[in-house]
Motif scaffolding. Structure first.
Motif, PDB file in Angstrom:
ATOM      1  N   SER A 106       0.826  -1.212   0.000  1.00 50.77           N
ATOM      2  CA  SER A 106       0.000   0.000   0.000  1.00 50.77           C
ATOM      3  C   SER A 106       0.861   1.264   0.000  1.00 50.77           C
ATOM      4  CB  SER A 106      -0.888   0.012   1.251  1.00 50.77           C
ATOM      5  OG  SER A 106      -1.507   1.271   1.416  1.00 50.77           O
ATOM      6  N   PRO A 107       0.438   2.285  -0.757  1.00 46.55           N
ATOM      7  CA  PRO A 107       1.160   3.556  -0.714  1.00 46.55           C
ATOM      8  C   PRO A 107       1.008   4.257   0.643  1.00 46.55           C
ATOM      9  CG  PRO A 107      -0.803   3.748  -2.086  1.00 46.55           C
ATOM     10  CD  PRO A 107      -0.680   2.304  -1.693  1.00 46.55           C
ATOM     11  N   PHE A 108       0.125   3.764   1.488  1.00 44.29           N
ATOM     12  CA  PHE A 108      -0.093   4.341   2.820  1.00 44.29           C
ATOM     13  C   PHE A 108       0.553   3.510   3.923  1.00 44.29           C
ATOM     14  CE2 PHE A 108      -3.609   5.619   0.100  1.00 44.29           C
ATOM     15  CZ  PHE A 108      -3.491   6.997   0.178  1.00 44.29           C
ATOM     16  N   MET A 109       1.427   2.591   3.539  1.00 43.23           N
ATOM     17  CA  MET A 109       2.038   1.680   4.504  1.00 43.23           C
ATOM     18  C   MET A 109       2.766   2.422   5.626  1.00 43.23           C
ATOM     19  SD  MET A 109       4.352  -1.746   3.855  1.00 43.23           S
ATOM     20  CE  MET A 109       4.575  -1.233   2.192  1.00 43.23           C
ATOM     21  N   LYS A 110       3.476   3.468   5.294  1.00 45.17           N
ATOM     22  CA  LYS A 110       4.219   4.229   6.319  1.00 45.17           C
ATOM     23  C   LYS A 110       3.261   4.765   7.381  1.00 45.17           C
ATOM     24  CE  LYS A 110       5.398   8.433   5.410  1.00 45.17           C
ATOM     25  NZ  LYS A 110       5.215   9.688   6.060  1.00 45.17           N
ATOM     26  N   GLN A 111       2.174   5.370   6.963  1.00 43.73           N
ATOM     27  CA  GLN A 111       1.210   5.939   7.894  1.00 43.73           C
ATOM     28  C   GLN A 111       0.476   4.842   8.676  1.00 43.73           C
ATOM     29  OE1 GLN A 111       1.474   6.663   4.613  1.00 43.73           O
ATOM     30  NE2 GLN A 111       1.299   8.872   4.281  1.00 43.73           N
ATOM     31  N   ILE A 112       0.139   3.769   7.982  1.00 41.57           N
ATOM     32  CA  ILE A 112      -0.570   2.668   8.645  1.00 41.57           C
ATOM     33  C   ILE A 112       0.320   2.024   9.697  1.00 41.57           C
ATOM     34  CG2 ILE A 112      -1.542   0.355   8.299  1.00 41.57           C
ATOM     35  CD1 ILE A 112      -2.572   1.451   5.539  1.00 41.57           C
ATOM     36  N   CYS A 113       1.585   1.786   9.361  1.00 42.80           N
ATOM     37  CA  CYS A 113       2.511   1.189  10.334  1.00 42.80           C
ATOM     38  C   CYS A 113       2.747   2.122  11.517  1.00 42.80           C
ATOM     39  CB  CYS A 113       3.831   0.814   9.659  1.00 42.80           C
ATOM     40  SG  CYS A 113       3.687  -0.661   8.616  1.00 42.80           S
ATOM     41  N   GLU A 168       8.457  -3.423  15.745  1.00 41.45           N
ATOM     42  CA  GLU A 168       8.589  -3.854  14.350  1.00 41.45           C
ATOM     43  C   GLU A 168       7.890  -2.886  13.391  1.00 41.45           C
ATOM     44  OE1 GLU A 168      10.563  -6.064  13.056  1.00 41.45           O
ATOM     45  OE2 GLU A 168      11.246  -6.789  15.002  1.00 41.45           O
ATOM     46  N   CYS A 169       6.741  -2.365  13.813  1.00 44.06           N
ATOM     47  CA  CYS A 169       6.032  -1.394  12.969  1.00 44.06           C
ATOM     48  C   CYS A 169       6.843  -0.110  12.814  1.00 44.06           C
ATOM     49  CB  CYS A 169       4.645  -1.085  13.541  1.00 44.06           C
ATOM     50  SG  CYS A 169       3.427  -2.377  13.216  1.00 44.06           S
ATOM     51  N   ARG A 170       7.523   0.324  13.875  1.00 46.35           N
ATOM     52  CA  ARG A 170       8.380   1.519  13.782  1.00 46.35           C
ATOM     53  C   ARG A 170       9.546   1.262  12.816  1.00 46.35           C
ATOM     54  NH1 ARG A 170       5.098   5.061  15.596  1.00 46.35           N
ATOM     55  NH2 ARG A 170       4.595   4.998  17.796  1.00 46.35           N
ATOM     56  N   LYS A 171      10.122   0.051  12.893  1.00 46.58           N
ATOM     57  CA  LYS A 171      11.205  -0.295  11.962  1.00 46.58           C
ATOM     58  C   LYS A 171      10.692  -0.275  10.523  1.00 46.58           C
ATOM     59  CE  LYS A 171      13.683  -3.333  15.149  1.00 46.58           C
ATOM     60  NZ  LYS A 171      13.989  -4.746  15.462  1.00 46.58           N
ATOM     61  N   MET A 172       9.513  -0.821  10.336  1.00 42.75           N
ATOM     62  CA  MET A 172       8.920  -0.853   8.995  1.00 42.75           C
ATOM     63  C   MET A 172       8.658   0.568   8.496  1.00 42.75           C
ATOM     64  SD  MET A 172       8.086  -2.973   6.709  1.00 42.75           S
ATOM     65  CE  MET A 172       7.219  -2.858   5.172  1.00 42.75           C
ATOM     66  N   GLN A 173       8.161   1.406   9.365  1.00 42.01           N
ATOM     67  CA  GLN A 173       7.892   2.805   9.014  1.00 42.01           C
ATOM     68  C   GLN A 173       9.186   3.488   8.578  1.00 42.01           C
ATOM     69  OE1 GLN A 173       6.819   5.233  12.357  1.00 42.01           O
ATOM     70  NE2 GLN A 173       6.316   6.994  11.098  1.00 42.01           N
ATOM     71  N   ARG A 174      10.258   3.274   9.330  1.00 32.70           N
ATOM     72  CA  ARG A 174      11.548   3.879   8.974  1.00 32.70           C
ATOM     73  C   ARG A 174      12.064   3.337   7.640  1.00 32.70           C
ATOM     74  NH1 ARG A 174      12.225   3.389  14.586  1.00 32.70           N
ATOM     75  NH2 ARG A 174      13.409   1.465  14.396  1.00 32.70           N
ATOM     76  N   MET A 175      11.872   2.044   7.406  1.00 34.93           N
ATOM     77  CA  MET A 175      12.327   1.451   6.158  1.00 34.93           C
ATOM     78  C   MET A 175      11.579   2.054   4.968  1.00 34.93           C
ATOM     79  SD  MET A 175      12.240  -2.441   4.805  1.00 34.93           S
ATOM     80  CE  MET A 175      10.593  -2.240   4.150  1.00 34.93           C
ATOM     81  N   VAL A 176      10.274   2.237   5.102  1.00 34.44           N
ATOM     82  CA  VAL A 176       9.474   2.834   4.033  1.00 34.44           C
ATOM     83  C   VAL A 176       9.924   4.269   3.791  1.00 34.44           C
ATOM     84  CG1 VAL A 176       7.146   3.550   3.353  1.00 34.44           C
ATOM     85  CG2 VAL A 176       7.503   1.313   4.405  1.00 34.44           C
ATOM     86  N   LEU A 177      10.238   5.003   4.867  1.00 37.37           N
ATOM     87  CA  LEU A 177      10.724   6.378   4.718  1.00 37.37           C
ATOM     88  C   LEU A 177      12.030   6.409   3.921  1.00 37.37           C
ATOM     89  CD1 LEU A 177      10.107   7.959   8.236  1.00 37.37           C
ATOM     90  CD2 LEU A 177       9.143   8.725   6.073  1.00 37.37           C
ATOM     91  N   ILE A 178      12.943   5.484   4.240  1.00 33.47           N
ATOM     92  CA  ILE A 178      14.222   5.436   3.546  1.00 33.47           C
ATOM     93  C   ILE A 178      14.022   5.071   2.082  1.00 33.47           C
ATOM     94  CG2 ILE A 178      16.406   4.137   3.391  1.00 33.47           C
ATOM     95  CD1 ILE A 178      16.294   3.986   6.514  1.00 33.47           C
ATOM     96  N   GLN A 179      13.179   4.095   1.820  1.00 34.25           N
ATOM     97  CA  GLN A 179      12.939   3.657   0.430  1.00 34.25           C
ATOM     98  C   GLN A 179      12.301   4.776  -0.409  1.00 34.25           C
ATOM     99  OE1 GLN A 179      10.550   0.138   0.779  1.00 34.25           O
ATOM    100  NE2 GLN A 179      12.344  -1.195   0.802  1.00 34.25           N
ATOM    101  N   ASN A 180      11.488   5.587   0.216  1.00 32.46           N
ATOM    102  CA  ASN A 180      10.792   6.652  -0.509  1.00 32.46           C
ATOM    103  C   ASN A 180      11.563   7.965  -0.524  1.00 32.46           C
ATOM    104  OD1 ASN A 180       8.700   4.938  -1.150  1.00 32.46           O
ATOM    105  ND2 ASN A 180       7.519   5.489   0.650  1.00 32.46           N
ATOM    106  N   HIS A 181      12.739   7.990   0.096  1.00 35.12           N
ATOM    107  CA  HIS A 181      13.555   9.202   0.131  1.00 35.12           C
ATOM    108  C   HIS A 181      14.026   9.513  -1.298  1.00 35.12           C
ATOM    109  CE1 HIS A 181      16.875  11.925   1.053  1.00 35.12           C
ATOM    110  NE2 HIS A 181      16.214  12.164   2.169  1.00 35.12           N
ATOM    111  N   PRO A 182      13.972  10.784  -1.711  1.00 35.95           N
ATOM    112  CA  PRO A 182      14.316  11.144  -3.097  1.00 35.95           C
ATOM    113  C   PRO A 182      15.747  10.795  -3.491  1.00 35.95           C
ATOM    114  CG  PRO A 182      13.878  13.116  -1.772  1.00 35.95           C
ATOM    115  CD  PRO A 182      13.554  11.928  -0.931  1.00 35.95           C
ATOM    116  N   LEU A 183      16.657  10.705  -2.546  1.00 32.94           N
ATOM    117  CA  LEU A 183      18.051  10.390  -2.875  1.00 32.94           C
ATOM    118  C   LEU A 183      18.299   8.889  -2.899  1.00 32.94           C
ATOM    119  CD1 LEU A 183      19.915  13.110  -0.799  1.00 32.94           C
ATOM    120  CD2 LEU A 183      19.348  13.132  -3.221  1.00 32.94           C
TER     121      LEU A 183
END
Length: 118
Positions: free
Chosen positions: A60-67, A102-117
């Motif tokens: 989901s494109p909302f995974m970061k917020q959901i996690c 685990e949800c916080r780790k997942m949230q951070r991972m999604v943030l890193i993956q979606n980072h523009p750099l």
């Protein structure tokens, strides 16, 4: 699915099982009205964890917020369950805090993956 996603998914499923056990056992306690906050949060957490599982399974494109929300709800439930001496409440609290982590780790991972750099 990444290793972080697998760990988060497993934590959510374990948490759902713990919530359902705690929910059912709390209802059987003689003073279950004293456990009303625990019972309510058990249901809220089970629903949030189910949503988080679906979000991860469908990317989901909302995974970061959901996690992030799932982690918040799990922490609230864990804090409530921790107040009660029943074994099922204590087991639920441990599961809640593990899932929140685990949800916080997942949230951070999604943030890193979606980072523009990235």
């Amino acid at each position: 699915m990444t290793q972080n996603a697998e760990a988060c998914l497993e934590a959510c499923v374990s948490c759902i099982e713990a919530f359902n056990t705690c929910f059912c056992r709390c209802l059987k306690e003689q003073a279950h009205h004293d456990l009303s906050g625990c019972i309510r949060l058990d249901r809220e957490c089970a629903d949030m964890c189910e949503l988080a599982v679906k979000a991860m399974q469908t990317d989901s494109p909302f995974m970061k917020q959901i996690c992030a929300l799932c982690a918040d709800v799990c922490e609230a439930c864990g804090t409530e369950c921790q107040k009660h001496d029943h074994d099922h409440c204590q087991a639920c609290a441990r599961s809640c805090f593990a899932c929140a982590d685990e949800c916080r780790k997942m949230q951070r991972m999604v943030l890193i993956q979606n980072h523009p750099l990235h």
